[in-house]
Design a protein around this motif. Structure first.
Motif, short mmCIF file in Angstrom:
data_model
loop_
_atom_site.label_atom_id
_atom_site.label_comp_id
_atom_site.label_asym_id
_atom_site.label_seq_id
_atom_site.Cartn_x
_atom_site.Cartn_y
_atom_site.Cartn_z
N LEU A 22 0.83 -1.20 0.00
CA LEU A 22 0.00 0.00 0.00
C LEU A 22 0.87 1.26 0.00
CD1 LEU A 22 -2.81 1.35 0.36
CD2 LEU A 22 -2.49 1.11 2.83
N PHE A 23 1.88 1.28 0.87
CA PHE A 23 2.76 2.44 0.97
C PHE A 23 3.83 2.42 -0.12
CE2 PHE A 23 0.95 2.14 5.21
CZ PHE A 23 0.63 3.47 5.46
N LEU A 24 4.26 1.23 -0.52
CA LEU A 24 5.27 1.12 -1.57
C LEU A 24 4.73 1.64 -2.91
CD1 LEU A 24 8.17 0.13 -1.82
CD2 LEU A 24 7.30 -2.11 -2.49
N ALA A 25 3.49 1.29 -3.24
CA ALA A 25 2.88 1.75 -4.49
C ALA A 25 2.75 3.27 -4.50
CB ALA A 25 1.51 1.09 -4.68
N ALA A 26 2.35 3.84 -3.35
CA ALA A 26 2.23 5.30 -3.25
C ALA A 26 3.60 5.96 -3.41
CB ALA A 26 1.60 5.68 -1.91
N SER A 27 4.63 5.34 -2.85
CA SER A 27 5.99 5.87 -2.95
C SER A 27 6.51 5.80 -4.38
CB SER A 27 6.94 5.10 -2.03
OG SER A 27 6.54 5.22 -0.68
N TYR A 28 6.25 4.67 -5.06
CA TYR A 28 6.65 4.53 -6.46
C TYR A 28 5.97 5.59 -7.33
CZ TYR A 28 8.94 -0.04 -5.87
OH TYR A 28 9.79 -1.06 -5.51
N SER A 29 4.67 5.81 -7.06
CA SER A 29 3.92 6.79 -7.84
C SER A 29 4.52 8.19 -7.69
CB SER A 29 2.45 6.79 -7.38
OG SER A 29 1.70 7.72 -8.13
N LYS A 30 4.91 8.52 -6.47
CA LYS A 30 5.50 9.83 -6.21
C LYS A 30 6.89 9.94 -6.83
CE LYS A 30 6.82 12.94 -2.43
NZ LYS A 30 6.89 13.11 -0.95
N LEU A 31 7.67 8.86 -6.75
CA LEU A 31 9.05 8.88 -7.22
C LEU A 31 9.16 8.83 -8.74
CD1 LEU A 31 12.07 8.81 -6.42
CD2 LEU A 31 11.90 6.31 -6.36
N PHE A 32 8.38 7.93 -9.38
CA PHE A 32 8.52 7.70 -10.81
C PHE A 32 7.55 8.51 -11.66
CE2 PHE A 32 10.60 4.06 -8.95
CZ PHE A 32 11.64 3.79 -9.82
N LEU A 33 6.40 8.88 -11.10
CA LEU A 33 5.40 9.62 -11.87
C LEU A 33 5.21 11.05 -11.40
CD1 LEU A 33 2.67 6.83 -12.16
CD2 LEU A 33 4.23 7.59 -13.95
N ARG A 34 5.86 11.40 -10.28
CA ARG A 34 5.68 12.70 -9.66
C ARG A 34 4.21 12.96 -9.33
NH1 ARG A 34 10.33 11.79 -9.68
NH2 ARG A 34 12.06 13.14 -10.28
N GLN A 35 3.51 11.87 -8.95
CA GLN A 35 2.10 11.97 -8.58
C GLN A 35 1.91 11.48 -7.15
OE1 GLN A 35 -0.04 9.56 -11.41
NE2 GLN A 35 -0.03 11.13 -13.00
N HIS A 36 1.28 12.31 -6.34
CA HIS A 36 0.94 11.88 -4.99
C HIS A 36 -0.32 11.02 -5.07
CE1 HIS A 36 3.78 14.43 -2.72
NE2 HIS A 36 3.62 15.29 -3.72
N ALA A 37 -0.34 9.96 -4.29
CA ALA A 37 -1.54 9.12 -4.24
C ALA A 37 -2.69 9.97 -3.70
CB ALA A 37 -1.30 7.90 -3.33
N GLY A 38 -3.78 10.04 -4.45
CA GLY A 38 -4.90 10.88 -4.06
C GLY A 38 -5.64 10.34 -2.84
N ASP A 39 -6.51 11.17 -2.31
CA ASP A 39 -7.32 10.77 -1.16
C ASP A 39 -8.15 9.52 -1.47
OD1 ASP A 39 -6.36 12.86 0.33
OD2 ASP A 39 -8.06 14.18 -0.08
N TRP A 40 -8.57 9.40 -2.74
CA TRP A 40 -9.39 8.25 -3.13
C TRP A 40 -8.64 6.94 -2.87
CZ3 TRP A 40 -7.43 4.73 -6.47
CH2 TRP A 40 -6.35 5.14 -7.27
N TYR A 41 -7.32 6.96 -3.01
CA TYR A 41 -6.51 5.75 -2.83
C TYR A 41 -6.58 5.26 -1.38
CZ TYR A 41 -2.21 2.90 -2.74
OH TYR A 41 -1.28 1.89 -2.58
N TRP A 42 -6.33 6.17 -0.46
CA TRP A 42 -6.35 5.81 0.95
C TRP A 42 -7.78 5.53 1.41
CZ3 TRP A 42 -1.54 4.87 2.02
CH2 TRP A 42 -0.53 5.60 1.39
N ASN A 43 -8.73 6.31 0.89
CA ASN A 43 -10.14 6.08 1.24
C ASN A 43 -10.61 4.70 0.80
OD1 ASN A 43 -10.28 8.66 2.29
ND2 ASN A 43 -11.28 9.54 0.49
N ALA A 44 -10.17 4.28 -0.38
CA ALA A 44 -10.58 2.98 -0.92
C ALA A 44 -10.12 1.83 -0.04
CB ALA A 44 -10.04 2.82 -2.34
N PHE A 45 -8.87 1.90 0.40
CA PHE A 45 -8.35 0.82 1.25
C PHE A 45 -8.97 0.86 2.64
CE2 PHE A 45 -5.19 0.48 -2.05
CZ PHE A 45 -4.89 -0.88 -2.05
N PHE A 46 -9.23 2.07 3.14
CA PHE A 46 -9.88 2.18 4.45
C PHE A 46 -11.30 1.63 4.37
CE2 PHE A 46 -12.36 4.65 7.59
CZ PHE A 46 -11.69 4.25 8.74
#
Length: 201
Positions: A22-46
C-alpha cells in the motif's frame, strides 16, 4: 499461510504484504510519476478494511451478540472479502470518479504498482525465491516503462494496462492454481479500473 510475530501480535504474511505494498505503491507513484496518491486511494483501502471487518457482524450476528469483543479478532472471511470488494468498486465507479477526474490515469498506474509490489513482497515473505524473482523482473520492467512514459508524456492505455495485468496473472497461474481468492481479487479490481478507462477516455 505464513505468520509473523511482533511481540504479542501475530500478523499473517498476506496482511503484512498488503500494508507494505500500500505504501510502496504510493511511494513509487511519487518517485517515478511525480504523482501523490490521491485521497481516493487511501479512502478505498480504508473502506475495504472497514467493510471486511464489520461484515463479521452481518455473517456471524449470533456469535457477535454472545461475544461482542470477538469482532476485534475476527472478520467476515471470504464472503466479507467479496462484500468489501463490491463496496470498493461502488466507491471508485460511483463516488470517487466524480470527485477525482484523473482517477482513471492514477488508478491504473497505482493499481498495477500495488498488484506487482504485493506479489514481490508476499513471495519474499513466504520465501518463494523463484516466483519472487519473476515478479521482481516484471516490477523493474514496469518502473522503467513508467519512466519512459513520463519522459515522453505518454499515458498508460487500457490495452497496455490489460497486457501488464495478464502478464501478472499468467505468472500466478504458472506457480499456483489460476482460480484462487488472490487472482479473483485482482481480476475484480482490474475489471473495475478497466471500467474507469471505458467511462473516462
Amino acid at each position: 499461510m505464513t505468520y509473523f510475530q511482533f511481540g504479542s501480535i501475530t500478523i499473517p504474511a498476506v496482511w503484512l504484504a498488503s500494508i507494505i505494498s500500500l505504501f510502496l505503491a504510493a511511494s513509487y507513484s511519487k518517485l517515478f510519476l511525480r504523482q501523490h496518491a490521491g485521497d481516493w486511494y487511501w479512502n478505498a483501502f480504508f473502506l475495504y478494511f472497514i467493510v471486511w471487518k464489520l461484515s463479521y457482524i452481518f455473517f456471524h450476528f449470533k456469535l457477535f451478540l454472545d461475544m461482542p469483543l470477538s469482532i476485534l479478532y475476527f472478520n467476515g472471511g471470504t464472503k466479507g472479502h467479496f462484500l468489501a470488494l463490491a463496496s470498493l468498486s461502488f466507491y471508485l465507479l460511483k463516488i470517487a470518479k466524480n470527485k477525482h477526474p484523473s482517477l482513471s490515469l492514477e488508478g491504473a498506474n497505482i493499481f498495477l504498482l500495488f498488484f506487482i509490489s504485493y506479489e514481490v513482497i508476499i513471495n519474499i515473505l513466504e520465501k518463494n525465491v523463484l516466483e519472487a524473482s519473476a515478479h521482481v523482473i516484471v516490477c523493474t520492467s514496469y518502473l522503467f516503462l513508467l519512466l519512459f512514459f513520463k519522459k515522453n508524456n505518454i499515458f498508460l492505455s487500457k490495452q497496455m494496462f490489460l497486457f501488464i495485468l495478464f502478464i501478472e496473472l499468467f505468472l500466478l497461474s504458472i506457480f499456483d492454481r489460476f482460480l484462487t481468492i488472490e487472482t479473483s481479487t485482482f481480476i475484480w479490481i482490474g475489471f473495475t479500473i478497466f471500467n474507469l478507462f471505458e467511462k473516462e477516455r
